[in-house]
Enzyme design. Structure first.
Site, PDB file in Angstrom:
ATOM      1  N   ASP A  35       0.832  -1.202   0.000  1.00  0.00           N
ATOM      2  CA  ASP A  35       0.000   0.000   0.000  1.00  0.00           C
ATOM      3  C   ASP A  35       0.868   1.254   0.000  1.00  0.00           C
ATOM      4  O   ASP A  35       1.949   1.264   0.591  1.00  0.00           O
ATOM      5  CB  ASP A  35      -0.897  -0.024   1.253  1.00  0.00           C
ATOM      6  CG  ASP A  35      -2.095   0.895   1.118  1.00  0.00           C
ATOM      7  OD1 ASP A  35      -2.281   1.496   0.036  1.00  0.00           O
ATOM      8  OD2 ASP A  35      -2.848   1.021   2.094  1.00  0.00           O
ATOM      9  N   HIS A  52       2.940   3.188  -9.049  1.00  0.00           N
ATOM     10  CA  HIS A  52       2.767   1.748  -9.292  1.00  0.00           C
ATOM     11  C   HIS A  52       4.022   1.163  -9.946  1.00  0.00           C
ATOM     12  O   HIS A  52       4.418   0.035  -9.653  1.00  0.00           O
ATOM     13  CB  HIS A  52       1.543   1.499 -10.168  1.00  0.00           C
ATOM     14  CG  HIS A  52       0.249   1.886  -9.498  1.00  0.00           C
ATOM     15  ND1 HIS A  52      -0.016   1.582  -8.183  1.00  0.00           N
ATOM     16  CD2 HIS A  52      -0.846   2.568  -9.953  1.00  0.00           C
ATOM     17  CE1 HIS A  52      -1.221   2.048  -7.853  1.00  0.00           C
ATOM     18  NE2 HIS A  52      -1.740   2.652  -8.908  1.00  0.00           N
ATOM     19  N   LEU A 146      11.054 -21.043  -4.226  1.00  0.00           N
ATOM     20  CA  LEU A 146      10.154 -20.092  -3.572  1.00  0.00           C
ATOM     21  C   LEU A 146       8.855 -20.024  -4.377  1.00  0.00           C
ATOM     22  O   LEU A 146       8.895 -20.024  -5.602  1.00  0.00           O
ATOM     23  CB  LEU A 146      10.813 -18.707  -3.532  1.00  0.00           C
ATOM     24  CG  LEU A 146      10.073 -17.608  -2.777  1.00  0.00           C
ATOM     25  CD1 LEU A 146      11.074 -16.684  -2.100  1.00  0.00           C
ATOM     26  CD2 LEU A 146       9.172 -16.768  -3.666  1.00  0.00           C
TER      27      LEU A 146
HETATM   28  C1  FPP Z   1      -1.680   0.202  -3.392  1.00  0.00           C
HETATM   29  O1  FPP Z   1      -1.264   1.539  -3.492  1.00  0.00           O
HETATM   30  C2  FPP Z   1      -1.143  -0.628  -4.451  1.00  0.00           C
HETATM   31  C3  FPP Z   1      -1.908  -1.242  -5.433  1.00  0.00           C
HETATM   32  C4  FPP Z   1      -3.360  -1.137  -5.518  1.00  0.00           C
HETATM   33  C5  FPP Z   1      -1.315  -2.045  -6.498  1.00  0.00           C
HETATM   34  C6  FPP Z   1      -0.089  -2.845  -6.203  1.00  0.00           C
HETATM   35  C7  FPP Z   1       0.565  -3.088  -7.507  1.00  0.00           C
HETATM   36  C8  FPP Z   1       1.884  -3.036  -7.747  1.00  0.00           C
HETATM   37  C9  FPP Z   1       2.904  -2.869  -6.693  1.00  0.00           C
HETATM   38  C10 FPP Z   1       2.369  -3.111  -9.151  1.00  0.00           C
HETATM   39  C11 FPP Z   1       2.720  -4.386  -9.767  1.00  0.00           C
HETATM   40  C12 FPP Z   1       2.479  -5.642  -9.041  1.00  0.00           C
HETATM   41  C13 FPP Z   1       3.162  -6.780  -9.333  1.00  0.00           C
HETATM   42  C14 FPP Z   1       2.875  -8.055  -8.582  1.00  0.00           C
HETATM   43  C15 FPP Z   1       4.212  -6.800 -10.356  1.00  0.00           C
HETATM   44  P1  FPP Z   1      -2.374   2.660  -3.615  1.00  0.00           P
HETATM   45  O2  FPP Z   1      -2.499   3.018  -5.053  1.00  0.00           O
HETATM   46  O3  FPP Z   1      -3.625   2.222  -2.964  1.00  0.00           O
HETATM   47  O4  FPP Z   1      -1.682   3.818  -2.809  1.00  0.00           O
HETATM   48  P2  FPP Z   1      -2.404   4.960  -1.975  1.00  0.00           P
HETATM   49  O5  FPP Z   1      -3.183   4.292  -0.880  1.00  0.00           O
HETATM   50  O6  FPP Z   1      -1.250   5.756  -1.459  1.00  0.00           O
HETATM   51  O7  FPP Z   1      -3.271   5.730  -2.929  1.00  0.00           O
END
Ligand code: FPP
Length: 255
Positions: A35, A52, A146
Site C-alpha cells: 500500500d 505503481h 520459492l
Molecule cells: C496500493 O497503493 C497498491 C496497489 C493497488 C497495487 C499494487 C501493484 C503493484 C505494486 C504493481 C505491480 C504488481 C506486481 C505483482 C508486479 P495505492 O495506489 O492504494 O496507494 P495509496 O493508498 O497511497 O493511494
C-alpha cells in the site's frame, strides 16, 4: 544449511526448543498488502502510475530478499476485488504493468527457481492478460525454491463463500458427510490450499487493517504494520520484518 522454520501449532513442540516461540525462525509464508503507491507519487508530484511502477520495482527487491532469507512462500496483494472502483485509466495501468513486469522478469524468475501461483478471480482481466498470466504459471510450474503467490481480483470473503459453496455442493450430491466438515475441510477448498500456514502479514503505508485479504489464513499469523510506503520497501525493510518476526513470541492461544 538447515534453516530454523516457523513452528506450526501441531509441530511447535517438535520444532522449537521453546514451544510457541519463533526463536530466530524464518517465516515460511509471508504475505504483503502493498500500500502507498499513490501517496508516494503524490509526494513527488508524479502521476499515480509512476507510484505503481516504483511499486513493481519494490516487488523485485522484496522477492529477492525473500529468496535470500529462505522464505518458502510470498503472497502479494496486487489487485483487490474492490480495486475495480478505481478510474479505468488506473486499472489499465495496473494491468499493463503486471503483464510488462511478468514478461520482463520471467527469465529471472525461472533462473531463481520461483514458482508462480495466482489466487483471485483473475479471469476478469480479459483473455489477453489471462493468457500471459497462465503462460507464466506454466513456465514456472516445476520450480520449488520459492512460491510467489499473486492475488489478483482477490477478496477473502468471496473466497470463503466459494469454499462453503463447494462443501455444500458436495454434501448435497452425497459425496461429503456434513458432519465431516471441519476447519481442515474448509481450508482445503480455499485458493490457498496446499500452501504453508501464513506466518507473517505485512502492510505498508501506515494503514492498520486487513482490507479483505487472507482473513481465514491470518488467524494465527503475526501482523506487522509499517509506515514505509510500498515503493520505498526494499531488501533492508523485508529483512527487518523477518528479524522482527523472529523476535516475537508465538503462543497460538496457549500461555
Ligand atoms: C496500493 O497503493 C497498491 C496497489 C493497488 C497495487 C499494487 C501493484 C503493484 C505494486 C504493481 C505491480 C504488481 C506486481 C505483482 C508486479 P495505492 O495506489 O492504494 O496507494 P495509496 O493508498 O497511497 O493511494
Amino acid at each position: 544449511m538447515t534453516r530454523a522454520r516457523a513452528a506450526a501449532p501441531e509441530d511447535a513442540s517438535e520444532e522449537a526448543s521453546l514451544p510457541g516461540q519463533a526463536g530466530g525462525a524464518v517465516p515460511r509464508h509471508v504475505a504483503i498488502i502493498m500500500d502507498g503507491n499513490g501517496r508516494w507519487a503524490d509526494q513527488r508530484g508524479l502521476p499515480r502510475v509512476a507510484g505503481h511502477r516504483a511499486g513493481a520495482e519494490a516487488v523485485r527487491k522484496t522477492l529477492r530478499a525473500a529468496g535470500e532469507c529462505g522464505v518458502d512462500t510470498l503472497t502479494l496483494y496486487a489487485f483487490s476485488s474492490e480495486n475495480w472502483r478505481r478510474p479505468e485509466g488506473e486499472i489499465n495501468d495496473l494491468k499493463g504493468l503486471l503483464g510488462y513486469y511478468l514478461e520482463r522478469e520471467l527469465d529471472t524468475l525461472a533462473k531463481e527457481g520461483v514458482r508462480l501461483k495466482l489466487i483471485g478471480d483473475y479471469g476478469a482481466f480479459g483473455p489477453e492478460l489471462v493468457a500471459r498470466l497462465d503462460r507464466a504459471v506454466e513456465r514456472l510450474a516445476e520450480n520449488s525454491r520459492l512460491t510467489l503467490v499473486v492475488a489478483l481480483n482477490y477478496g477473502s470473503r468471496s473466497e470463503i463463500a466459494g469454499a462453503a459453496r463447494e462443501l455444500a455442493r458436495k454434501a448435497s450430491e452425497g459425496t461429503l458427510d456434513p458432519s465431516a466438515i471441519d476447519e481442515e475441510a474448509l481450508a482445503a477448498e480455499l485458493q490457498t490450499a496446499g500452501l504453508p500456514d501464513l506466518d507473517l502479514l505485512i502492510r505498508t503505508s501506515g494503514e492498520v487493517r486487513l482490507s479483505n485479504f487472507l482473513l481465514w489464513q491470518a488467524a494465527y499469523s503475526e501482523m506487522l504494520f509499517t509506515p514505509v510506503l510500498w515503493p520505498d520497501f526494499d531488501e533492508t525493510a523485508f529483512k527487518a520484518a523477518v528479524a522482527e518476526f523472529a523476535a516475537r513470541q508465538r503462543r497460538f492461544g496457549g500461555r
